[in-house]
Motif scaffolding. Structure first.
Motif, PDB file in Angstrom:
ATOM      1  N   LEU A 145       2.791  -4.309  -7.804  1.00  0.00           N
ATOM      2  CA  LEU A 145       4.083  -4.805  -8.273  1.00  0.00           C
ATOM      3  C   LEU A 145       5.027  -5.087  -7.110  1.00  0.00           C
ATOM      4  CD1 LEU A 145       4.612  -2.377 -11.281  1.00  0.00           C
ATOM      5  CD2 LEU A 145       4.523  -4.874 -11.463  1.00  0.00           C
ATOM      6  N   GLY A 146       4.943  -4.265  -6.058  1.00  0.00           N
ATOM      7  CA  GLY A 146       5.865  -4.399  -4.928  1.00  0.00           C
ATOM      8  C   GLY A 146       5.423  -5.361  -3.861  1.00  0.00           C
ATOM      9  N   ASP A 147       4.233  -5.927  -3.994  1.00  0.00           N
ATOM     10  CA  ASP A 147       3.707  -6.855  -3.001  1.00  0.00           C
ATOM     11  C   ASP A 147       4.561  -8.123  -2.957  1.00  0.00           C
ATOM     12  OD1 ASP A 147       1.020  -7.255  -1.354  1.00  0.00           O
ATOM     13  OD2 ASP A 147       1.534  -9.177  -2.245  1.00  0.00           O
ATOM     14  N   ARG A 148       4.604  -8.772  -1.798  1.00  0.00           N
ATOM     15  CA  ARG A 148       5.417  -9.987  -1.681  1.00  0.00           C
ATOM     16  C   ARG A 148       4.906 -11.098  -2.599  1.00  0.00           C
ATOM     17  NH1 ARG A 148       3.539  -9.209   3.466  1.00  0.00           N
ATOM     18  NH2 ARG A 148       1.592 -10.234   3.984  1.00  0.00           N
ATOM     19  N   ASN A 149       3.614 -11.075  -2.939  1.00  0.00           N
ATOM     20  CA  ASN A 149       3.065 -11.998  -3.930  1.00  0.00           C
ATOM     21  C   ASN A 149       2.783 -11.250  -5.230  1.00  0.00           C
ATOM     22  OD1 ASN A 149       3.121 -14.129  -2.156  1.00  0.00           O
ATOM     23  ND2 ASN A 149       1.013 -13.865  -1.491  1.00  0.00           N
ATOM     24  N   GLU A 203       8.444  -3.780   1.811  1.00  0.00           N
ATOM     25  CA  GLU A 203       8.513  -4.585   0.589  1.00  0.00           C
ATOM     26  C   GLU A 203       8.623  -3.705  -0.660  1.00  0.00           C
ATOM     27  OE1 GLU A 203       4.028  -4.487   1.702  1.00  0.00           O
ATOM     28  OE2 GLU A 203       5.963  -4.560   2.726  1.00  0.00           O
ATOM     29  N   LEU A 204       8.160  -2.452  -0.568  1.00  0.00           N
ATOM     30  CA  LEU A 204       8.255  -1.556  -1.721  1.00  0.00           C
ATOM     31  C   LEU A 204       9.719  -1.225  -2.029  1.00  0.00           C
ATOM     32  CD1 LEU A 204       5.329   0.976  -1.091  1.00  0.00           C
ATOM     33  CD2 LEU A 204       5.317  -1.100  -2.489  1.00  0.00           C
ATOM     34  N   ILE A 250       9.591  -3.002  -9.549  1.00  0.00           N
ATOM     35  CA  ILE A 250       8.506  -2.033  -9.765  1.00  0.00           C
ATOM     36  C   ILE A 250       8.834  -1.098 -10.926  1.00  0.00           C
ATOM     37  CG2 ILE A 250       7.284  -0.053  -8.767  1.00  0.00           C
ATOM     38  CD1 ILE A 250       7.744  -1.425  -5.982  1.00  0.00           C
ATOM     39  N   LEU A 251      10.030  -0.516 -10.884  1.00  0.00           N
ATOM     40  CA  LEU A 251      10.398   0.476 -11.891  1.00  0.00           C
ATOM     41  C   LEU A 251      10.591  -0.152 -13.259  1.00  0.00           C
ATOM     42  CD1 LEU A 251      12.874   2.650  -9.777  1.00  0.00           C
ATOM     43  CD2 LEU A 251      10.402   2.883 -10.036  1.00  0.00           C
ATOM     44  N   SER A 252      11.228  -1.335 -13.308  1.00  0.00           N
ATOM     45  CA  SER A 252      11.470  -1.977 -14.606  1.00  0.00           C
ATOM     46  C   SER A 252      10.177  -2.440 -15.252  1.00  0.00           C
ATOM     47  CB  SER A 252      12.440  -3.158 -14.456  1.00  0.00           C
ATOM     48  OG  SER A 252      11.876  -4.177 -13.657  1.00  0.00           O
ATOM     49  N   GLU A 253       9.237  -2.971 -14.447  1.00  0.00           N
ATOM     50  CA  GLU A 253       7.970  -3.435 -15.010  1.00  0.00           C
ATOM     51  C   GLU A 253       7.119  -2.270 -15.521  1.00  0.00           C
ATOM     52  OE1 GLU A 253       6.836  -6.307 -15.780  1.00  0.00           O
ATOM     53  OE2 GLU A 253       8.366  -7.573 -14.882  1.00  0.00           O
TER      54      GLU A 253
END
Length: 597
Positions: free
Chosen positions: A291-295, A346-347, A354-357
């Motif tokens: 989720l935190g990856d730039r892509n 990026e994290l 990340i948290l919302s997803e």
């Protein structure tokens, strides 16, 4: 030694040997249609292994984040993980076997570095076959390091050959390094090829000296390369004298957080509890990085999104067995972010996403469970016998996402059993179909599809430029994925793009193609590239010297991927779909057709 110290020590060692430190590439391959995730350190570097010039030079070192999910059902034991970090050093047509082996040996045994006793190390070399000779050269170099003959084994291709990543591409023999765990030999033929546990692999030096062609034959590469890999999690486990990677500092803080959230459960209480702790820790760590990856992708029913969804839902299910309340797994993700943010900034940058997803997917899964419960009740109402057919159990899983463990548990409560043999048969049939479909969609290696992906990469630059012209000059890339068939591009925008706007964007891209503009590549220091007006939200991933691709009048971007030589090579551009990717992010899928003769 901590995991942070190992990362730092490794990079500093190879920097002292003339290597440029490069950042980790994305977990989502931008130009390789053969894999869903970056599964090894070599994947992002395939174009350079095939001869393209890397802006940082011919000697590189990095810590690459990787994801492998083929053994997802095995996670929970002492060793399997889905996310891991690979320490690597690379020679692109520079040094070869002699230097690679000498440096590997120095880093492993020198008191200044890992200080592993020499008598605890064992080594393997390629035994040779009809395609390539026995690797006596590597054997002789190990001997010159003072390694005893009894500590070197020749093994066949299945043990000591790497690649290609796809059907074709760079490959070659490797030499692997193992540590003796102290367990007794399983017999007179015991070797590092055994699964008895006596020998544990710690490092792998791959000597890419061949290119596998479509007809299955091997040809020597014009430039011989070295690709090495040392798994950080496994190595730190050895150095800390632990029996499992989950017992190291890599996981200790994450496991403590899970314990705090659980209903009085602790890691190590019993086998079942320990397994649940490991699954939650591994899957949330992996999901956080995806989720935190730039892509980064979001949970869905296809490709990377499907894998991500499965990871999150499996974590939710096992969190439930630990008594963790609904909506609490985001706190585990917060711990992952805290632990890794200095290495992977990026994290922290994508913390909110990340948290919302994670919370959204948990809400969706709870709805899935309720729907599955309804379907289960319907099913048992109509059953004439007290056995739930395997096909019905699989339908609950496949159609409604209802875990088979839930079906078994509910059936037991009502005095029913589940035909698990039938379920396994249906599941296997589904896997075979999915595997065949994946092979069709992701067939071939980067070498097969390089020209097409290069064109689509160039089309992506034009698409971004035209999105800025038509919609908003502040639009930036939020994600990109390219296969041989299509491009997928995510960008920040608060609403759906209208049909009229999409038509205008498509028209402008095709105008740029019709102008047949040369695509000019320059290698510039990053500050100079910025001054020249080059854009690239992810420019920190490329290092101090970057490649800047200019399409005069349209685009000037920092980029690491392959490109067409001229926009006229693209043919025609067609937008196939526009949709939401996540909150505030839209996604466009598009294709190109070959230019008319």
């Amino acid at each position: 030694m901590t995991s942070s110290e190992l990362r730092s020590l490794y990079l500093k060692f190879f920097e002292s040997k003339g290597h440029a430190i490069i950042p980790s590439a994305s977990l989502i391959p931008e130009n390789d249609p053969t894999v869903l995730f970056t599964t090894a350190g070599m994947h992002p570097l395939v174009p350079y292994l095939l001869g393209e010039k890397h802006p940082a030079g011919t000697r590189l070192t990095d810590v690459q984040k990787c994801v492998r999910t083929g053994d997802i059902d095995e996670v929970g034991d002492a060793s399997h993980c889905t996310f891991f970090e690979m320490l690597g050093n690379w020679s692109l047509g520079d040094y070869f076997k002699k230097e690679a082996i000498a440096w590997s040996f120095e880093f492993l045994t020198s008191e200044e570095y890992l200080g592993i006793p020499k008598d605890k190390l064992y080594f393997t070399c390629f035994a040779g076959d009809e395609n390539a000779p026995r690797d006596e050269e590597s054997h002789d170099f190990w001997r010159s390091m003072g390694v005893e003959e009894s500590h070197i084994f020749y093994l066949p291709k299945e043990n000591n050959w790497w690649g290609p990543a796809g059907v074709t591409g760079p490959c070659g023999p490797d030499t692997e390094m193992f540590i003796d765990t102290g367990k007794p030999a399983c017999g007179p033929d015991c070797s590092p090829a055994c699964d008895c546990g006596k020998y544990l692999e710690i490092w792998n030096d791959v000597f890419m000296q061949y290119n596998k062609k479509e007809d299955g034959t091997f040809e020597p590469l014009a430039h011989k390369n070295v690709d090495t890999g040392m798994g950080l999690d496994r190595t730190i486990c050895i150095l800390q004298g632990k029996k499992s990677v989950y017992d190291t500092d890599v996981f200790s803080g994450i496991l403590e957080t899970i314990s705090e959230l659980s209903d009085g459960k602790h890691y190590g209480d019993d086998e079942e509890t320990t397994r649940a702790f490991r699954i939650v820790a591994d899957h949330i760590r992996c999901a956080t990085f995806i989720l935190g990856d730039r892509n980064g992708v979001t949970p869905s029913n296809v490709d990377q999104g499907y894998v991500l969804r499965r990871l999150i839902r499996r974590a939710i299910r096992f969190a439930g067995t630990l008594g963790i309340a609904e909506g609490q797994l985001s706190k585990v993700a917060e711990k992952v972010i805290e632990q890794y943010k200095d290495v992977y900034p990026e994290l922290e940058e994508n913390r909110e996403k990340i948290l919302s997803e994670l919370n959204l997917e948990e809400e969706r899964f709870q709805k899935t469970i309720k729907q599955g419960m309804k379907e289960f009740e319907k099913l048992v109402t109509y059953l004439k016998e007290n056995v739930i057919p395997g096909k019905s159990a699989f339908r609950l899983y496949d159609t409604f996402g209802f875990p088979v463990e839930f079906t078994v548990e509910l059936a037991r409560e009502r005095g029913f059993s589940v035909d698990m043999e039938g379920y396994e048969a249906a599941f296997k049939k589904h896997q075979e179909k999915s595997h065949a479909g994946a092979e069709q969609r992701f067939k071939g290696g980067l070498a097969d599809t390089g020209e097409q992906t290069a064109k689509l990469h160039t089309a992506t630059h034009l698409l971004l430029a035209c999105l800025k012209k038509v919609l908003d000059p502040n639009i930036i890339q939020k994600g990109s994925n390219i296969t041989a068939e299509r491009l997928r591009f995510d960008f920040n925008f608060p609403r759906p793009v209208t049909k009229e706007e999409l038509a205008e964007i498509e028209k402008l891209v095709n105008q740029a193609i019709a102008e047949k503009i040369p695509v000019v590549c320059e290698e510039l220091p990053i500050e100079e590239a910025r001054k020249a007006g080059a854009t690239g939200i992810f420019d920190s991933k490329y290092g101090d010297v970057v490649k800047v691709y200019t399409i005069e009048g349209w685009s000037k971007e920092i980029c690491g991927g392959p490109h067409a030589a001229n926009t006229g090579d693209l043919g025609s551009f067609k937008i196939k779909k526009e949709q939401s990717s996540s909150a505030g992010v839209r996604r466009i899928k598009a294709v190109i057709a070959a230019p008319e003769a």
